[in-house]
Design a protein around this motif. Structure first.
Motif, PDB file in Angstrom:
ATOM      1  N   ALA A 158       0.874  -1.178   0.000  1.00 53.05           N
ATOM      2  CA  ALA A 158       0.000   0.000   0.000  1.00 53.05           C
ATOM      3  C   ALA A 158       0.907   1.222   0.000  1.00 53.05           C
ATOM      4  CB  ALA A 158      -0.905   0.012   1.225  1.00 53.05           C
ATOM      5  N   VAL A 159       0.460   2.290  -0.643  1.00 57.25           N
ATOM      6  CA  VAL A 159       1.253   3.518  -0.694  1.00 57.25           C
ATOM      7  C   VAL A 159       1.569   3.978   0.728  1.00 57.25           C
ATOM      8  CG1 VAL A 159       1.254   5.947  -1.421  1.00 57.25           C
ATOM      9  CG2 VAL A 159       0.348   4.174  -2.942  1.00 57.25           C
ATOM     10  N   ASP A 160       2.794   4.363   0.967  1.00 54.79           N
ATOM     11  CA  ASP A 160       3.364   4.825   2.240  1.00 54.79           C
ATOM     12  C   ASP A 160       3.615   3.694   3.240  1.00 54.79           C
ATOM     13  OD1 ASP A 160       3.550   7.498   1.419  1.00 54.79           O
ATOM     14  OD2 ASP A 160       1.502   7.920   2.071  1.00 54.79           O
ATOM     15  N   LYS A 161       3.398   2.447   2.860  1.00 54.63           N
ATOM     16  CA  LYS A 161       3.669   1.322   3.747  1.00 54.63           C
ATOM     17  C   LYS A 161       5.159   0.994   3.692  1.00 54.63           C
ATOM     18  CE  LYS A 161       2.295  -3.428   4.762  1.00 54.63           C
ATOM     19  NZ  LYS A 161       1.413  -4.536   4.373  1.00 54.63           N
ATOM     20  N   LYS A 162       5.758   0.754   4.876  1.00 52.95           N
ATOM     21  CA  LYS A 162       7.164   0.364   4.955  1.00 52.95           C
ATOM     22  C   LYS A 162       7.219  -1.167   4.951  1.00 52.95           C
ATOM     23  CE  LYS A 162       8.403   4.448   7.548  1.00 52.95           C
ATOM     24  NZ  LYS A 162       9.586   5.183   7.291  1.00 52.95           N
ATOM     25  N   VAL A 163       8.085  -1.707   4.087  1.00 55.42           N
ATOM     26  CA  VAL A 163       8.190  -3.157   3.955  1.00 55.42           C
ATOM     27  C   VAL A 163       9.641  -3.592   3.814  1.00 55.42           C
ATOM     28  CG1 VAL A 163       5.911  -3.420   2.879  1.00 55.42           C
ATOM     29  CG2 VAL A 163       7.919  -3.077   1.431  1.00 55.42           C
ATOM     30  N   ASP A 164       9.867  -4.849   4.146  1.00 48.28           N
ATOM     31  CA  ASP A 164      11.107  -5.525   3.792  1.00 48.28           C
ATOM     32  C   ASP A 164      10.782  -6.277   2.510  1.00 48.28           C
ATOM     33  OD1 ASP A 164      12.472  -4.719   6.114  1.00 48.28           O
ATOM     34  OD2 ASP A 164      11.732  -6.437   7.234  1.00 48.28           O
ATOM     35  N   PHE A 165      11.668  -6.214   1.538  1.00 46.92           N
ATOM     36  CA  PHE A 165      11.383  -6.909   0.285  1.00 46.92           C
ATOM     37  C   PHE A 165      12.662  -7.485  -0.306  1.00 46.92           C
ATOM     38  CE2 PHE A 165      12.407  -2.606  -0.947  1.00 46.92           C
ATOM     39  CZ  PHE A 165      13.030  -2.686  -2.180  1.00 46.92           C
ATOM     40  N   GLY A 166      12.455  -8.488  -1.143  1.00 43.77           N
ATOM     41  CA  GLY A 166      13.569  -9.108  -1.836  1.00 43.77           C
ATOM     42  C   GLY A 166      13.375  -8.931  -3.331  1.00 43.77           C
ATOM     43  N   PHE A 167      14.494  -8.862  -4.051  1.00 44.16           N
ATOM     44  CA  PHE A 167      14.420  -8.700  -5.507  1.00 44.16           C
ATOM     45  C   PHE A 167      15.592  -9.392  -6.169  1.00 44.16           C
ATOM     46  CE2 PHE A 167      16.908  -5.125  -4.013  1.00 44.16           C
ATOM     47  CZ  PHE A 167      17.910  -4.981  -4.957  1.00 44.16           C
ATOM     48  N   VAL A 168      15.412  -9.694  -7.441  1.00 51.06           N
ATOM     49  CA  VAL A 168      16.470 -10.282  -8.271  1.00 51.06           C
ATOM     50  C   VAL A 168      16.585  -9.463  -9.539  1.00 51.06           C
ATOM     51  CG1 VAL A 168      16.156 -12.630  -7.386  1.00 51.06           C
ATOM     52  CG2 VAL A 168      14.919 -11.914  -9.429  1.00 51.06           C
ATOM     53  N   LYS A 169      17.748  -9.529 -10.157  1.00 52.94           N
ATOM     54  CA  LYS A 169      17.939  -8.878 -11.462  1.00 52.94           C
ATOM     55  C   LYS A 169      17.669  -9.939 -12.518  1.00 52.94           C
ATOM     56  CE  LYS A 169      21.195  -6.082 -14.162  1.00 52.94           C
ATOM     57  NZ  LYS A 169      20.232  -5.652 -15.076  1.00 52.94           N
ATOM     58  N   GLY A 181      17.449  -9.950 -16.628  1.00 52.35           N
ATOM     59  CA  GLY A 181      17.593  -9.127 -17.833  1.00 52.35           C
ATOM     60  C   GLY A 181      17.901  -7.701 -17.412  1.00 52.35           C
ATOM     61  N   GLU A 182      17.104  -6.785 -17.899  1.00 54.93           N
ATOM     62  CA  GLU A 182      17.276  -5.370 -17.547  1.00 54.93           C
ATOM     63  C   GLU A 182      16.394  -4.954 -16.375  1.00 54.93           C
ATOM     64  OE1 GLU A 182      19.569  -3.235 -18.974  1.00 54.93           O
ATOM     65  OE2 GLU A 182      20.248  -5.105 -19.893  1.00 54.93           O
ATOM     66  N   ASP A 183      15.518  -5.854 -15.912  1.00 58.43           N
ATOM     67  CA  ASP A 183      14.551  -5.520 -14.863  1.00 58.43           C
ATOM     68  C   ASP A 183      15.001  -6.005 -13.498  1.00 58.43           C
ATOM     69  OD1 ASP A 183      12.771  -4.403 -16.739  1.00 58.43           O
ATOM     70  OD2 ASP A 183      11.827  -6.349 -17.101  1.00 58.43           O
ATOM     71  N   TYR A 184      14.514  -5.332 -12.472  1.00 61.27           N
ATOM     72  CA  TYR A 184      14.669  -5.783 -11.101  1.00 61.27           C
ATOM     73  C   TYR A 184      13.293  -6.257 -10.664  1.00 61.27           C
ATOM     74  CZ  TYR A 184      19.209  -3.647 -11.329  1.00 61.27           C
ATOM     75  OH  TYR A 184      20.493  -3.355 -11.690  1.00 61.27           O
ATOM     76  N   LEU A 185      13.194  -7.562 -10.356  1.00 63.88           N
ATOM     77  CA  LEU A 185      11.917  -8.169 -10.028  1.00 63.88           C
ATOM     78  C   LEU A 185      11.783  -8.349  -8.523  1.00 63.88           C
ATOM     79  CD1 LEU A 185      11.748 -11.009 -12.723  1.00 63.88           C
ATOM     80  CD2 LEU A 185      10.891  -8.678 -12.865  1.00 63.88           C
ATOM     81  N   MET A 186      10.716  -7.798  -7.983  1.00 61.43           N
ATOM     82  CA  MET A 186      10.397  -7.976  -6.574  1.00 61.43           C
ATOM     83  C   MET A 186       9.869  -9.401  -6.414  1.00 61.43           C
ATOM     84  SD  MET A 186       7.798  -5.705  -4.241  1.00 61.43           S
ATOM     85  CE  MET A 186       8.761  -4.207  -4.370  1.00 61.43           C
ATOM     86  N   THR A 187      10.488 -10.170  -5.533  1.00 62.48           N
ATOM     87  CA  THR A 187      10.125 -11.576  -5.372  1.00 62.48           C
ATOM     88  C   THR A 187       9.578 -11.906  -3.993  1.00 62.48           C
ATOM     89  OG1 THR A 187      12.400 -12.103  -4.769  1.00 62.48           O
ATOM     90  CG2 THR A 187      11.789 -12.376  -7.099  1.00 62.48           C
ATOM     91  N   ILE A 188       9.860 -11.045  -3.016  1.00 62.13           N
ATOM     92  CA  ILE A 188       9.464 -11.277  -1.626  1.00 62.13           C
ATOM     93  C   ILE A 188       8.960  -9.960  -1.058  1.00 62.13           C
ATOM     94  CG2 ILE A 188      10.257 -11.919   0.686  1.00 62.13           C
ATOM     95  CD1 ILE A 188      12.630 -13.367  -0.726  1.00 62.13           C
ATOM     96  N   VAL A 189       7.874 -10.019  -0.274  1.00 62.48           N
ATOM     97  CA  VAL A 189       7.415  -8.849   0.481  1.00 62.48           C
ATOM     98  C   VAL A 189       7.052  -9.339   1.874  1.00 62.48           C
ATOM     99  CG1 VAL A 189       5.663  -7.061   0.714  1.00 62.48           C
ATOM    100  CG2 VAL A 189       6.519  -7.651  -1.547  1.00 62.48           C
ATOM    101  N   LYS A 190       7.642  -8.676   2.878  1.00 64.05           N
ATOM    102  CA  LYS A 190       7.344  -9.019   4.280  1.00 64.05           C
ATOM    103  C   LYS A 190       6.798  -7.806   4.990  1.00 64.05           C
ATOM    104  CE  LYS A 190      11.053 -12.380   4.636  1.00 64.05           C
ATOM    105  NZ  LYS A 190      12.244 -12.788   5.327  1.00 64.05           N
TER     106      LYS A 190
END
Length: 115
Positions: free
Chosen positions: A93-104, A106-115
């Motif tokens: 949600a907008v303004d929500k603080k989260v821990d997240f994981g991502f991988v690269k 290709g040219e994109d950074y993909l969010m894979t985890i949200v805690k």
């Protein structure tokens, strides 16, 4: 002239021998795991803390203001991540603080985890 011809012959012979040796080494690898499949690198999941600034549910992109990411040697910044799975957007949600994981990928950074 004879010297140039001899040099050319020696060079061609050396290259032919080198190619034969390379093929022999590949033949020796038959039946090994390396011969069966190409090396595939597993993407590294980088963890970060951030605040959601914008969510585009239609495209799956999320604008995050994140803290420094040590594993990427990045300073704090605001950037977009694409959700690998759009169900991750339900945790944001907008303004929500989260821990997240991502991988690269290709040219994109993909969010894979949200805690």
């Amino acid at each position: 002239m004879k010297k140039q011809l001899f040099t050319t012959f020696a060079l061609v012979s050396a290259l032919s021998a080198s190619a034969a040796m390379a093929q022999q080494k590949m033949d020796d690898m038959k039946g090994t795991d390396m011969a069966k499949k190409p090396a595939v690198s597993t993407p590294i999941t980088h963890m970060a803390k951030g605040t959601v600034k914008k969510i585009d549910a239609k495209t799956g992109w999320v604008l995050m203001a994140h803290e420094p990411v040590n594993s990427m040697n990045w300073p704090a910044m605001t950037m977009s991540f694409k959700a690998k799975d759009k169900s991750l957007l339900d945790k944001l949600a907008v303004d929500k603080k989260v821990d997240f994981g991502f991988v690269k990928e290709g040219e994109d950074y993909l969010m894979t985890i949200v805690k």
